[in-house]
Enzyme design. Structure first.
Site, PDB file in Angstrom:
ATOM      1  N   ARG A  14      -4.257 -68.645 -32.467  1.00 13.40           N
ATOM      2  CA  ARG A  14      -3.244 -68.127 -31.626  1.00 13.40           C
ATOM      3  C   ARG A  14      -3.798 -67.449 -30.129  1.00 13.40           C
ATOM      4  O   ARG A  14      -5.063 -67.551 -30.044  1.00 13.40           O
ATOM      5  CB  ARG A  14      -2.719 -66.471 -32.064  1.00 13.40           C
ATOM      6  CG  ARG A  14      -1.946 -66.862 -33.392  1.00 13.40           C
ATOM      7  CD  ARG A  14      -1.361 -65.538 -34.049  1.00 13.40           C
ATOM      8  NE  ARG A  14      -2.249 -64.567 -34.614  1.00 13.40           N
ATOM      9  CZ  ARG A  14      -2.724 -63.338 -34.139  1.00 13.40           C
ATOM     10  NH1 ARG A  14      -2.268 -63.033 -33.072  1.00 13.40           N
ATOM     11  NH2 ARG A  14      -3.688 -62.628 -34.784  1.00 13.40           N
ATOM     12  N   VAL A  65     -14.872 -64.239 -39.855  1.00 14.07           N
ATOM     13  CA  VAL A  65     -16.133 -64.295 -39.021  1.00 14.07           C
ATOM     14  C   VAL A  65     -16.937 -63.145 -39.341  1.00 14.07           C
ATOM     15  O   VAL A  65     -18.019 -62.950 -39.276  1.00 14.07           O
ATOM     16  CB  VAL A  65     -15.726 -64.655 -37.488  1.00 14.07           C
ATOM     17  CG1 VAL A  65     -15.251 -65.984 -37.244  1.00 14.07           C
ATOM     18  CG2 VAL A  65     -15.119 -63.548 -36.806  1.00 14.07           C
ATOM     19  N   ASN A  91     -14.546 -66.245 -29.802  1.00 14.52           N
ATOM     20  CA  ASN A  91     -13.415 -65.674 -29.270  1.00 14.52           C
ATOM     21  C   ASN A  91     -12.595 -64.735 -30.328  1.00 14.52           C
ATOM     22  O   ASN A  91     -11.680 -63.877 -29.851  1.00 14.52           O
ATOM     23  CB  ASN A  91     -12.361 -67.008 -28.878  1.00 14.52           C
ATOM     24  CG  ASN A  91     -11.002 -66.403 -28.766  1.00 14.52           C
ATOM     25  OD1 ASN A  91     -10.435 -65.746 -27.709  1.00 14.52           O
ATOM     26  ND2 ASN A  91     -10.123 -66.703 -29.724  1.00 14.52           N
ATOM     27  N   TYR A 156     -13.054 -50.673 -29.632  1.00 15.44           N
ATOM     28  CA  TYR A 156     -12.852 -51.984 -28.946  1.00 15.44           C
ATOM     29  C   TYR A 156     -13.685 -52.114 -27.813  1.00 15.44           C
ATOM     30  O   TYR A 156     -14.851 -52.967 -27.561  1.00 15.44           O
ATOM     31  CB  TYR A 156     -11.655 -52.208 -28.583  1.00 15.44           C
ATOM     32  CG  TYR A 156     -11.545 -53.621 -27.725  1.00 15.44           C
ATOM     33  CD1 TYR A 156     -10.860 -54.723 -28.617  1.00 15.44           C
ATOM     34  CD2 TYR A 156     -10.950 -53.628 -26.524  1.00 15.44           C
ATOM     35  CE1 TYR A 156     -10.715 -55.796 -28.123  1.00 15.44           C
ATOM     36  CE2 TYR A 156     -10.821 -54.891 -25.938  1.00 15.44           C
ATOM     37  CZ  TYR A 156     -10.674 -55.905 -26.643  1.00 15.44           C
ATOM     38  OH  TYR A 156     -10.421 -57.133 -25.955  1.00 15.44           O
TER      39      TYR A 156
HETATM   40  P1  NAP Z   1      -4.852 -62.484 -30.386  1.00 16.66           P
HETATM   41  O1  NAP Z   1      -3.800 -63.346 -29.964  1.00 16.66           O
HETATM   42  O2  NAP Z   1      -4.505 -61.102 -31.151  1.00 16.66           O
HETATM   43  O3  NAP Z   1      -5.648 -63.621 -31.419  1.00 16.66           O
HETATM   44  C1  NAP Z   1      -6.626 -63.250 -31.968  1.00 16.66           C
HETATM   45  C2  NAP Z   1      -7.146 -64.354 -32.729  1.00 16.66           C
HETATM   46  O4  NAP Z   1      -8.461 -63.904 -33.385  1.00 16.66           O
HETATM   47  C3  NAP Z   1      -6.257 -65.010 -33.857  1.00 16.66           C
HETATM   48  O5  NAP Z   1      -6.581 -66.433 -33.985  1.00 16.66           O
HETATM   49  C4  NAP Z   1      -7.014 -64.589 -35.179  1.00 16.66           C
HETATM   50  O6  NAP Z   1      -6.679 -65.289 -36.230  1.00 16.66           O
HETATM   51  C5  NAP Z   1      -8.197 -64.420 -34.800  1.00 16.66           C
HETATM   52  N1  NAP Z   1      -9.127 -63.490 -35.520  1.00 16.66           N
HETATM   53  C6  NAP Z   1      -8.678 -62.100 -35.898  1.00 16.66           C
HETATM   54  N2  NAP Z   1      -9.646 -61.641 -36.819  1.00 16.66           N
HETATM   55  C7  NAP Z   1     -10.358 -62.775 -37.187  1.00 16.66           C
HETATM   56  C8  NAP Z   1     -11.254 -62.949 -38.171  1.00 16.66           C
HETATM   57  N3  NAP Z   1     -11.750 -61.636 -38.874  1.00 16.66           N
HETATM   58  N4  NAP Z   1     -11.966 -64.016 -38.301  1.00 16.66           N
HETATM   59  C9  NAP Z   1     -11.402 -64.978 -37.762  1.00 16.66           C
HETATM   60  N5  NAP Z   1     -10.482 -65.068 -36.881  1.00 16.66           N
HETATM   61  C10 NAP Z   1      -9.867 -63.840 -36.495  1.00 16.66           C
HETATM   62  O7  NAP Z   1      -5.944 -62.341 -29.450  1.00 16.66           O
HETATM   63  P2  NAP Z   1      -6.094 -62.658 -27.636  1.00 16.66           P
HETATM   64  O8  NAP Z   1      -5.403 -62.176 -26.886  1.00 16.66           O
HETATM   65  O9  NAP Z   1      -5.869 -64.297 -27.752  1.00 16.66           O
HETATM   66  O10 NAP Z   1      -7.773 -62.579 -27.806  1.00 16.66           O
HETATM   67  C11 NAP Z   1      -8.780 -63.349 -27.685  1.00 16.66           C
HETATM   68  C12 NAP Z   1     -10.033 -62.780 -27.588  1.00 16.66           C
HETATM   69  O11 NAP Z   1      -9.864 -62.264 -26.172  1.00 16.66           O
HETATM   70  C13 NAP Z   1     -10.377 -61.448 -28.357  1.00 16.66           C
HETATM   71  O12 NAP Z   1     -11.836 -61.549 -28.591  1.00 16.66           O
HETATM   72  C14 NAP Z   1      -9.744 -60.444 -27.402  1.00 16.66           C
HETATM   73  O13 NAP Z   1     -10.783 -59.278 -27.778  1.00 16.66           O
HETATM   74  C15 NAP Z   1     -10.271 -61.042 -26.080  1.00 16.66           C
HETATM   75  N6  NAP Z   1      -9.575 -60.434 -25.076  1.00 16.66           N
HETATM   76  C16 NAP Z   1      -8.349 -60.431 -24.787  1.00 16.66           C
HETATM   77  C17 NAP Z   1      -7.568 -59.946 -23.647  1.00 16.66           C
HETATM   78  C18 NAP Z   1      -6.056 -59.944 -23.650  1.00 16.66           C
HETATM   79  O14 NAP Z   1      -5.455 -59.474 -22.608  1.00 16.66           O
HETATM   80  N7  NAP Z   1      -5.654 -60.814 -24.204  1.00 16.66           N
HETATM   81  C19 NAP Z   1      -8.428 -59.085 -22.768  1.00 16.66           C
HETATM   82  C20 NAP Z   1      -9.693 -58.875 -22.796  1.00 16.66           C
HETATM   83  C21 NAP Z   1     -10.324 -59.653 -23.809  1.00 16.66           C
HETATM   84  P3  NAP Z   1      -5.422 -65.291 -37.391  1.00 16.66           P
HETATM   85  O15 NAP Z   1      -4.363 -64.880 -36.602  1.00 16.66           O
HETATM   86  O16 NAP Z   1      -5.623 -66.471 -38.119  1.00 16.66           O
HETATM   87  O17 NAP Z   1      -5.937 -64.027 -38.197  1.00 16.66           O
END
Ligand code: NAP
Length: 248
Positions: A14, A65, A91, A156
């Site tokens: 995602r 992970v 990620n 976080y």
């Molecule tokens: P997201 O849409 O919530 O997607 C999270 C992803 O991480 C999903 O594919 C989920 O897989 C996977 N995941 C969660 N727990 C996991 C685990 N235990 N093992 C393996 N996979 C796992 O998040 P996002 O917004 O794309 O964020 C991606 C990264 O960017 C994260 O590290 C987040 O902290 C960072 N980030 C995001 C933002 C933002 O504004 N969105 C800002 C700063 C940093 P499943 O669905 O298959 O469980």
């Protein structure tokens, strides 16, 4: 171009991870894409890659992970299938926000386990093949919360600040082996994670961003592609902030 390179992307089912996987595929990298619970969405990613980039080989691996052995299986799959790991993108991440006064121990531990320990686990297993190859790129997703802190995100922010510390430490350990280790600190990017914020909160946040808008997944995916490319050969131990100017 990343043709013939092998990239492992965690949390690719995602959001940002999905976009990173598509971007690396568009550059010709073969992929091992990881998911935890979103199997259907992962199937869709694999199908899209097959359709859009038929020359790219892609393998999906279910793994939590945060679990040391499952992270090992993820990296082992890449080595067994392709014989190497050129790029590791850590990620996968979760949030469990709340003010410290009300934050449960379980919510603190869960976020640290996935975001910080999960990153450690994958780096720990990938570093051996990279040392053997004498080359590698590790790109860790941090966050502006890990730099500036954010009310309601003690867990976080701790995990993402920890990711920066690990990134810089490992960068120093492996620099002579032609392995670079960098972090990206996104600001607010339009994904399900930020979609949970209500309209009033979104408007307030946008007011604090000089560009007055959230970023796109492609902004992060292209930064990952840059750090994976030969253009970034001499960049290691850095945190690249991609946030529309929010934390300058
Ligand atoms: P997201 O849409 O919530 O997607 C999270 C992803 O991480 C999903 O594919 C989920 O897989 C996977 N995941 C969660 N727990 C996991 C685990 N235990 N093992 C393996 N996979 C796992 O998040 P996002 O917004 O794309 O964020 C991606 C990264 O960017 C994260 O590290 C987040 O902290 C960072 N980030 C995001 C933002 C933002 O504004 N969105 C800002 C700063 C940093 P499943 O669905 O298959 O469980």
């Amino acid at each position: 171009m990343l043709k013939n390179q092998v990239a492992v992307v965690t949390g690719a089912s995602r959001g940002i991870g999905y976009g990173i996987a598509l971007e690396l595929a568009s550059q010709g990298a073969n992929l091992v894409v990881n998911y935890n619970s979103s199997a259907a969405s992962m199937e869709q990613l694999v199908q899209t890659i097959h359709e859009q980039y038929p020359e790219v080989e892609v393998v999906a691996v279910q793994a939590n992970v945060a679990d040391f052995e499952q992270a090992k299986q993820l990296i082992d799959t890449a080595v067994a299938k392709f014989g190497r790991v050129d790029i590791l993108v850590n990620n996968a991440g979760i949030t469990k926000d709340g003010l410290l006064m009300r934050m449960s121990e379980a919510d603190f531990d869960a976020v640290i386990d996935v975001n910080l320990k999960g990153t450690f686990n994958c780096m720990r297993h990938a570093i051996k093949p990279m040392m053997k190859q004498r080359s590698g790129r590790i790109i860790n997703l941090s966050s502006v919360s890990g730099i500036s802190g954010n009310a309601g995100q003690v867990n976080y922010a701790a995990s993402k600040a920890g990711v920066i510390g690990m990134t810089k430490s490992l960068a120093r350990e492996v620099a002579t082996r032609n392995i670079t280790v960098n972090a990206i600190a996104p600001g607010f990017i339009e994904t399900e994670m930020t979609g949970q914020l209500n309209d009033a909160v979104q408007t307030t946040i946008k007011g604090q961003i000089p560009m007055q808008r959230f970023g796109q997944v492609s902004d992060i995916a292209q930064t990952v592609a840059f750090l994976s490319s030969s253009a970034a050969n001499y960049i290691t131990g850095q945190v690249i902030t991609v946030d529309g100017g929010m934390t300058m």
